[in-house]
Every structure is written in structure tokens, then in C-alpha cells.
Design an enzyme around this catalytic site. Structure first.
Site, mmCIF file in Angstrom:
data_model
loop_
_atom_site.group_PDB
_atom_site.id
_atom_site.type_symbol
_atom_site.label_atom_id
_atom_site.label_comp_id
_atom_site.label_asym_id
_atom_site.label_seq_id
_atom_site.Cartn_x
_atom_site.Cartn_y
_atom_site.Cartn_z
ATOM 1 N N CYS A 1 0.824 -1.260 0.130
ATOM 2 C CA CYS A 1 0.056 -0.030 0.025
ATOM 3 C C CYS A 1 0.700 1.470 0.022
ATOM 4 O O CYS A 1 0.242 2.261 -0.418
ATOM 5 C CB CYS A 1 -0.863 -0.057 1.342
ATOM 6 S SG CYS A 1 -1.862 -1.549 1.378
ATOM 7 N N ASN B 1 -10.016 -0.586 -0.189
ATOM 8 C CA ASN B 1 -8.454 -0.558 -0.125
ATOM 9 C C ASN B 1 -8.099 -1.009 -1.442
ATOM 10 O O ASN B 1 -8.032 -2.227 -1.523
ATOM 11 C CB ASN B 1 -8.127 -1.113 1.171
ATOM 12 C CG ASN B 1 -6.621 -1.363 1.133
ATOM 13 O OD1 ASN B 1 -5.922 -0.923 0.480
ATOM 14 N ND2 ASN B 1 -6.214 -2.056 2.577
ATOM 15 N N HIS C 1 -3.387 6.617 3.182
ATOM 16 C CA HIS C 1 -3.681 5.408 2.605
ATOM 17 C C HIS C 1 -5.170 4.956 3.057
ATOM 18 O O HIS C 1 -5.307 5.282 4.368
ATOM 19 C CB HIS C 1 -2.791 4.280 2.995
ATOM 20 C CG HIS C 1 -3.212 2.872 2.548
ATOM 21 N ND1 HIS C 1 -3.643 2.878 1.199
ATOM 22 C CD2 HIS C 1 -3.234 1.703 3.107
ATOM 23 C CE1 HIS C 1 -4.275 1.466 1.081
ATOM 24 N NE2 HIS C 1 -3.853 0.990 2.137
HETATM 25 O O1 UT7 Z 1 -3.784 -1.801 3.520
HETATM 26 C C1 UT7 Z 1 -2.860 -2.532 4.266
HETATM 27 C C2 UT7 Z 1 -3.145 -2.052 5.782
HETATM 28 N N1 UT7 Z 1 -4.365 -2.832 6.114
HETATM 29 C C3 UT7 Z 1 -4.670 -2.474 7.278
HETATM 30 O O2 UT7 Z 1 -4.163 -1.523 7.965
HETATM 31 C C4 UT7 Z 1 -5.862 -3.115 8.018
HETATM 32 C C5 UT7 Z 1 -6.115 -2.763 9.467
HETATM 33 N N2 UT7 Z 1 -7.029 -3.645 10.080
HETATM 34 C C6 UT7 Z 1 -8.270 -3.326 10.060
HETATM 35 O O3 UT7 Z 1 -8.773 -2.283 9.054
HETATM 36 C C7 UT7 Z 1 -9.416 -3.889 10.777
HETATM 37 O O4 UT7 Z 1 -8.706 -4.703 11.882
HETATM 38 C C8 UT7 Z 1 -10.252 -4.794 10.098
HETATM 39 C C9 UT7 Z 1 -11.464 -3.970 9.413
HETATM 40 C C10 UT7 Z 1 -9.729 -5.671 9.002
HETATM 41 C C11 UT7 Z 1 -11.048 -5.655 11.213
HETATM 42 O O5 UT7 Z 1 -11.913 -4.993 11.969
HETATM 43 P P1 UT7 Z 1 -11.721 -5.270 13.400
HETATM 44 O O6 UT7 Z 1 -12.561 -4.182 14.270
HETATM 45 O O7 UT7 Z 1 -10.414 -5.296 13.939
HETATM 46 O O8 UT7 Z 1 -12.386 -6.652 13.428
HETATM 47 P P2 UT7 Z 1 -11.753 -7.939 14.338
HETATM 48 O O9 UT7 Z 1 -10.803 -8.469 13.165
HETATM 49 O O10 UT7 Z 1 -11.295 -7.566 15.591
HETATM 50 O O11 UT7 Z 1 -13.211 -8.731 14.300
HETATM 51 C C12 UT7 Z 1 -14.209 -8.606 15.251
HETATM 52 C C13 UT7 Z 1 -15.394 -9.516 14.890
HETATM 53 C C14 UT7 Z 1 -14.972 -10.894 14.986
HETATM 54 O O12 UT7 Z 1 -15.946 -11.604 15.680
HETATM 55 P P3 UT7 Z 1 -15.866 -12.035 16.966
HETATM 56 O O13 UT7 Z 1 -14.566 -12.989 17.117
HETATM 57 O O14 UT7 Z 1 -15.592 -10.740 17.753
HETATM 58 O O15 UT7 Z 1 -17.285 -12.993 17.064
HETATM 59 C C15 UT7 Z 1 -14.796 -11.209 13.238
HETATM 60 O O16 UT7 Z 1 -15.013 -12.572 13.102
HETATM 61 O O17 UT7 Z 1 -15.974 -9.065 13.692
HETATM 62 C C16 UT7 Z 1 -16.149 -10.388 12.981
HETATM 63 N N3 UT7 Z 1 -15.776 -9.970 11.608
HETATM 64 C C17 UT7 Z 1 -16.943 -9.643 10.593
HETATM 65 N N4 UT7 Z 1 -18.037 -9.960 10.972
HETATM 66 C C18 UT7 Z 1 -18.969 -9.554 10.040
HETATM 67 C C19 UT7 Z 1 -14.917 -10.020 10.591
HETATM 68 N N5 UT7 Z 1 -15.090 -9.741 9.521
HETATM 69 C C20 UT7 Z 1 -16.418 -9.590 9.171
HETATM 70 C C21 UT7 Z 1 -17.337 -9.156 8.375
HETATM 71 N N6 UT7 Z 1 -18.640 -9.197 8.711
HETATM 72 N N7 UT7 Z 1 -16.702 -8.993 7.220
#
Ligand code: UT7
Length: 326
Positions: A113, A282, A252
Site C-alpha cells: 500500500c 482499499n 492510505h
Molecule cells: O492496507 C494495508 C493495511 N491494512 C490495514 O491496515 C488493515 C488494518 N485492520 C483493519 O482495518 C481492521 O482490523 C479490520 C477492518 C480488518 C477488522 O476490524 P476489527 O474491528 O479489527 O475486527 P476484528 O478482526 O477484531 O473482528 C471483530 C469481529 C470478529 O468476530 P468475534 O470474534 O468478535 O465474534 C470477526 O469474526 O468481527 C468479525 N468479522 C466480521 N463480521 C462481519 C470479521 N470480518 C467480518 C465481516 N462481517 N466482514
């Protein structure tokens, strides 16, 4: 003193739109989750058979036209991409072929990125050093080709697109500073595991879905905010500027929450921060390139404005640069 300035910008987004509602039908997700956790509403996806060089070509044609330069004038082509058409030849060579350019130095940059910031900084230095005069710099990605559309934790995030910039030698100092950093000790938190020399493609790698992006989102999130703030602070200091001097911060576009956290820590009001993540998601290296072009098209960048690009991605890598629009 010889330096470089941007004289043309272009962007290309494939027409096919994939909305959050479309994704609700494919994986267990909701528009509400995607919108509140990321800020993304929709993204663009290529038709089968379209490669990064094709998107790059469309964006480059527009940038060249706006620069009022002919393809023969270009002596340096750099394409930033983690989704090259092939492992080799480089996508820059394919782009040269599509454009009909001849005798240009062509190479790709793999800096995820942060690729467009890396590529712009390289082109600036090549021109400043006197090696080349006119450079075409492109961030182009077909992330849909490495996205697992059965994995809800990643498939909602990424999109396809390309942005291009034409730089030319100038006696005006437009690039005021640049900084690029990296940390290979954290390579595993955002990775495409197979398909390279360490793990060539095999039936097993396909069965195990190792040709798709694997990401530890939570870990990345924390690093992203820290290093993006650090990179932007460094380049502003190098340029002898402060946050209040910045006309537009172009971060980004990985997550709206990251963008807001970075802006807050940099003391930048959100009306001075460019955000288009809702429309495109992204797009890795293409995100900064498209955002820069779009901000300019919308009249948000004018002569003498100070623009800061600030990006972060898999590697881990990050980078920022300050541009005075001339
Ligand atoms: O471009 C390169 C750099 N990339 C980044 O910097 C990305 C950085 N990270 C992020 O933007 C975020 O971490 C994400 C958007 C990827 C994820 O958001 P989050 O708030 O960190 O969610 P999480 O991974 O902690 O997941 C929270 C919950 C989980 O469920 P439980 O375990 O709490 O029951 C996931 O399974 O959300 C669930 N989950 C979803 N639910 C519905 C994960 N993806 C989804 C989804 N829809 N698409």
C-alpha cells in the site's frame, strides 16, 4: 537547482461495482458491520482477464494527456503493484508495450500500500539526480485476483483500480521531503503466502487457498496508526512545516478508523483529510494514486498548496512525502 514536479494525474476504476449488499449474499457479513468497522460501501472489480497493466494503461493515458507529453517523451516508467500481470516481465514493461513507448527504463516496485509513495519518491530522486527527465509513476492493483471471496475478514476490504502521475524535471522545488520505512520482522501479518520461490504454486497451495491475502487485521491496525503518524511527522519536520501548514493530507485508504486516528494524532481537522474509501475500498498502491488524482480533479489541490501523502502496508512498509503544488 534541478528537481521534479507533477504535471499530470490520471485514474482509472473498472466500471463493475461490488457493493456491501452484494457481499452480504456471498459471505456472512452485513453492510452495517462493513460500514462501521471500515467506512467502505462499495469497491470496483475487474472483469476476468484484465490485469494491472490494463488499468495502469487507462490511468496513464489520462495523466500523459493532462501533462501534454507524448509517450516518447517518457524515459522512466515505475509501476507500484502487488498484483503484477506476471511475476516477470514487469508490469512497467507491459505498460510500456501498451503505450507504445520506447527506450524507457521500466521497473516495478513491491511496497504494497506504500508502493505509490515509494515510486513517486524514487522518480523524484531519479529526476533530481539528472538520470531521467520525464517519469510515469503508476499505482495499479487487481486485488480481486488475490482475494478469497469466502473469507469475510478480507474480502470486504479490497478493490481494483489504478492512478498515475507524470513527473518532469523542474527548477522549482515541488517535492519538499520524503521518508520511507520498513520492518520485515512483521512480514507475516499481511502476506500472500504462496506463488513465489519459497512456495511455488502446487495442487496443495491451491487446495489450502495460499494464493490469497492472509491478514491479521487487529495487529496491523495498531502498527498502521503509529507508523503513519511517525512518517508524516518526520516529513513535515524535514520540510520545516507543521500540521497547520498542510492543505490536504492524503492517507492510505485502508480503514476510516485508521484515517481518523492518524488525523487526530497529527492535529489535522478532518476537512483537510482526503477520504474516498467508501467508493473504492482499499486498493493498496492504487489508493494513494487515485486519491491524489481525485482530490486534484475535485479542485481540492491548487497552486502553492501543501499536500502530504501518507501510506502503510504489508512488508511491513510505510512512507510519506510532502509536495508543494506548483
Ligand atoms: O492496507 C494495508 C493495511 N491494512 C490495514 O491496515 C488493515 C488494518 N485492520 C483493519 O482495518 C481492521 O482490523 C479490520 C477492518 C480488518 C477488522 O476490524 P476489527 O474491528 O479489527 O475486527 P476484528 O478482526 O477484531 O473482528 C471483530 C469481529 C470478529 O468476530 P468475534 O470474534 O468478535 O465474534 C470477526 O469474526 O468481527 C468479525 N468479522 C466480521 N463480521 C462481519 C470479521 N470480518 C467480518 C465481516 N462481517 N466482514
Amino acid at each position: 537547482m534541478r528537481s521534479a514536479k507533477i504535471v499530470g494525474l490520471g485514474k482509472y476504476l473498472p466500471p463493475k461495482v461490488l457493493t456491501n449488499a452484494d457481499l452480504e449474499k456471498i459471505v456472512d457479513t452485513t453492510d452495517e458491520w462493513i460500514t462501521t468497522r471500515t467506512g467502505i460501501k462499495e469497491r470496483r472489480i475487474v472483469e476476468k482477464g484484465v490485469g494491472s497493466s490494463h488499468l495502469a494503461y487507462e490511468a496513464a493515458k489520462i495523466a500523459l494527456k493532462r501533462a501534454d507529453l507524448k509517450v516518447q517523451d517518457i524515459d522512466l516508467i515505475i509501476v507500484a503493484s502487488i498484483t503484477p500481470d506476471n511475476q516477470f516481465p514487469s508490469t512497467a514493461c507491459y505498460l510500456q508495450r501498451h503505450l507504445g513507448a520506447r527506450c524507457a527504463c521500466c521497473f516495478d516496485i513491491s511496497a504494497a500500500c506504500a508502493g505509490f509513495v515509494y515510486a513517486l519518491s524514487c522518480a523524484w530522486q531519479f529526476i533530481k539526480g539528472g538520470l531521467y527527465k520525464n517519469a510515469l509513476v503508476v499505482g495499479s492493483e487487481v486485488l480481486s485476483s488475490i482475494t478469497d471471496f469466502s473469507d469475510r475478514s478480507t474480502c470486504v476490504l479490497f478493490g481494483d483500480g489504478a492512478g498515475a502521475a507524470v513527473l518532469t524535471a523542474s527548477d522549482k522545488e515541488s517535492f519538499l521531503s520524503a521518508y520511507m520505512g520498513g520492518d520485515g520482522s512483521q512480514s507475516d501479518i499481511l502476506i500472500l503466502p504462496a506463488g513465489g520461490s519459497r512456495m511455488p504454486a502446487s495442487h496443495e497451495t491451491v487446495d489450502q487457498k495460499l494464493h490469497y491475502i492472509k491478514m491479521k487485521g487487529n495487529e496491523l491496525f495498531r502498527v498502521a496508526v503509529r507508523v503513519m503518524v511517525d512518517a508524516a511527522s518526520r516529513v513535515l519536520k524535514q520540510a520545516g512545516l507543521e500540521s497547520k501548514d498542510v492543505t490536504l493530507l492524503i492517507p492510505h485508504q485502508a480503514n476510516n478508523r485508521i484515517i481518523k486516528a492518524v488525523a487526530k494524532r497529527l492535529n489535522m481537522p478532518l476537512d483537510k483529510v482526503y477520504v474516498n474509501i467508501a467508493q473504492y475500498g482499499n486498493m493498496s498502491s492504487a489508493s494513494s494514486a487515485v486519491a491524489l488524482c481525485e482530490a486534484w480533479e475535485e479542485g481540492r489541490i491548487k497552486k502553492d498548496d501543501i499536500v502530504v501523502l501518507d501510506a502503510f502496508g504489508g512488508g511491513l512498509v510505510w512512507g510519506s512525502c510532502v509536495i508543494r503544488w506548483v
